[in-house]
Design an enzyme around this catalytic site. Sequence first.
Site: not given
Length: 279
Positions: A82-83, A177-178, A204-205, A207, A227
């Site tokens: 990831d990333h 993100h987050g 992405h992101g 959550s 997630v």
Amino acid sequence: MALVSGIDVIEECTSRGLVAGAFNTTNLETTMGIIEAVERVGVPTFIQVAPTNVALSGYEYIYDMVSRRLATATTPVALHLDHGKTIQSVEDALAARFTSIMIDDSEASYDDNVATSSRARELTPRSLALEAELGSIGGKEDDVAPEFAATTDPAQVAHFVETVGVDMLAVSVGNQHGYVPNASIDFDLLAQVRDASPVPLVIHGGSGLPAEQLGRLHEFNVVKVNVASDLRNAMIRSFGEAYIANPKEVSLIRVSTGAVAAIADVVEARIRTLNPSVA
């Protein structure tokens, strides 16, 4: 079941109209919780780790931990970088036998992003999946925030995908993100990106997005949703609640087992939210 290529996860999900969750791990408890939930639901999945998290264990340990637990599992799972911000991280993950790779040079200029991502494609066998990012996703990943965030330009999508040769494309369409209170998918923009992209998309992101939005992503050729924060919060909360309940607790096994269960419940809920058709 042995680890499979990210290509296998993509192909099975697209053929069945499913969205793969991509769940970040760092340690044994998180890994066990993820795989327990995946086995309950039976949806192909990515388990992933970012370079910021391998500082604790190294890529090889992550591979060994995931592959050993999967030996008794039946659902296809790929191990994903990831990333990956550098070519070195790509090389390290490939050397550790990861089966799916992300290169992320999205904060660079378009031409530099193409060049770096193309180099990652040269290194990553075609039998393994390659993800790259176009547009820079905001928010924080492991307390690291981009210097700037920018939405994905649909006019650049086809050229980028075809020039680099990616198998899936991470996009910036309001996701962050987050935990970001105002994170919200711009579905009009996502539809434009979907129509321009020759390959499935990645969000992405996961959550921080509302459940009703996550449940629509399958309509937009999204094949993978990341997630991480939800899982980490579940583990930290589980340990914290155990301490509050008994500050003199000394059974690490009992507390760790509780954390595995908490993580599994979160992962299962996310997989089901992403896939409303799954019973």
